[in-house]
Scaffold this motif. Structure first.
Motif, PDB file in Angstrom:
ATOM      1  N   MET A   1      20.109 -22.595  -4.822  1.00 28.88           N
ATOM      2  CA  MET A   1      20.865 -23.713  -5.357  1.00 28.88           C
ATOM      3  C   MET A   1      22.136 -23.860  -4.500  1.00 28.88           C
ATOM      4  N   ALA A   4      21.339 -26.420  -1.512  1.00 34.75           N
ATOM      5  CA  ALA A   4      21.483 -27.829  -1.907  1.00 34.75           C
ATOM      6  C   ALA A   4      22.944 -27.967  -2.174  1.00 34.75           C
ATOM      7  N   ASP A   5      23.654 -27.160  -2.737  1.00 34.26           N
ATOM      8  CA  ASP A   5      25.162 -27.368  -2.808  1.00 34.26           C
ATOM      9  C   ASP A   5      25.928 -27.550  -1.554  1.00 34.26           C
ATOM     10  N   LEU A  97      22.000 -35.038  -4.813  1.00 32.23           N
ATOM     11  CA  LEU A  97      22.223 -33.265  -4.844  1.00 32.23           C
ATOM     12  C   LEU A  97      23.130 -32.872  -6.101  1.00 32.23           C
ATOM     13  N   PHE A  98      24.335 -33.573  -5.794  1.00 34.10           N
ATOM     14  CA  PHE A  98      25.188 -33.014  -6.842  1.00 34.10           C
ATOM     15  C   PHE A  98      25.008 -33.184  -8.268  1.00 34.10           C
ATOM     16  N   THR A 101      22.884 -30.392  -8.863  1.00 38.08           N
ATOM     17  CA  THR A 101      23.350 -28.909  -8.884  1.00 38.08           C
ATOM     18  C   THR A 101      24.479 -28.693  -9.747  1.00 38.08           C
ATOM     19  N   LEU A 104      22.719 -28.226 -13.350  1.00 35.71           N
ATOM     20  CA  LEU A 104      22.587 -26.839 -13.585  1.00 35.71           C
ATOM     21  C   LEU A 104      23.487 -25.796 -13.549  1.00 35.71           C
ATOM     22  N   VAL A 105      24.710 -25.957 -12.805  1.00 42.90           N
ATOM     23  CA  VAL A 105      25.648 -25.049 -12.994  1.00 42.90           C
ATOM     24  C   VAL A 105      26.380 -25.304 -14.566  1.00 42.90           C
ATOM     25  N   THR A 123      30.500 -34.290 -11.578  1.00 40.84           N
ATOM     26  CA  THR A 123      30.315 -33.570 -10.141  1.00 40.84           C
ATOM     27  C   THR A 123      29.790 -34.689  -9.231  1.00 40.84           C
ATOM     28  N   THR A 159      17.008 -33.852 -14.796  1.00 38.46           N
ATOM     29  CA  THR A 159      17.388 -32.453 -14.459  1.00 38.46           C
ATOM     30  C   THR A 159      17.322 -31.804 -15.961  1.00 38.46           C
TER      31      THR A 159
END
Length: 217
Positions: A1, A4-5, A97-98, A101, A104-105, A123, A159
């Motif tokens: 990850m 990707a970040d 992407l954000f 990610t 997920l975070v 985000t 996601t």
């Protein structure tokens, strides 16, 4: 990850530096917008979930992509004739992407799925919001003739569903990111928009004062 970040940070940072170029800012202004755009959404997310010091201030590698983005734009911006289009292009990459990610975070921090979706959207949209406000632009999030948060919301929702069903992997994440990116660029191309706050109201005119119209080219 992490990769990707970092890639998402770079994409957003490029959009910030490109906007600085379009506005005629100097290299310091370009760096400032690059860092603000690339890191802003992640910092907001980390502060909301109260995970301690935001990642960007713990792992210094997060500081590299915005610097590289500003240097790349400095060296290449004279060859980019349609700055507005490229701003949207790189912004869409960061958004795609954000939203993944960020979600997920939030899930890894134990946040409930619905709230994780909202944090994923925050985000994805946070950096662009800070960029546009700082540069005195109408944020895409509030533009009545744009569709900005909806692609991020759909990406974050997918996601969460993939993660909860055990289907989240590199392939499904890539497909989700590509879908969000394509949807965002189609919205830019075809002027897609969400319903107005009050039914029956007309959208504001696209006509700009001559000085602003010239800057938009």
């Amino acid at each position: 990850m992490l990769s990707a970040d970092l890639l998402g940070i770079f994409f957003f940072a490029v959009s910030g530096s490109l906007l600085a170029a379009r506005k005629g800012f100097d290299i310091i202004g370009s760096l400032a917008l690059a860092y603000m755009t690339g890191l802003g959404g992640g910092i907001v997310r980390d502060l909301i979930i109260d995970q301690g010091v935001p990642n960007v201030f713990v792992n210094t590698i997060y500081l590299l992509p915005p610097f590289l983005a500003a240097i790349a734009v400095y060296l290449m911006s004279t060859h980019l004739q349609k700055l507005r289009y490229f701003i949207s292009l790189f912004d869409a990459g960061g958004l795609a992407l954000f939203c993944i990610t960020g979600t997920l975070v939030a899930l890894e921090a134990g946040i409930e799925p619905i709230v994780a979706v909202l944090l994923g959207v925050a985000t994805a949209c946070g950096g662009g919001l800070l960029r546009d406000i700082t540069a005195n632009e109408t944020p895409g999030l509030f533009n009545p003739r744009d569709l900005y948060a909806v692609p991020a919301f759909l990406g974050a929702s997918v996601t969460v569903l993939l993660e909860m069903t055990g289907w989240f992997n590199l392939l499904t994440a890539t497909i989700t990111a590509v879908a969000v990116f394509v949807m965002r660029m189609l919205a830019v191309r075809f002027k897609w928009s969400a319903p107005l706050a009050v039914r029956g109201w007309s959208r504001p005119s696209l006509r700009l004062p001559r000085s602003r119209a010239d800057n938009a080219k």
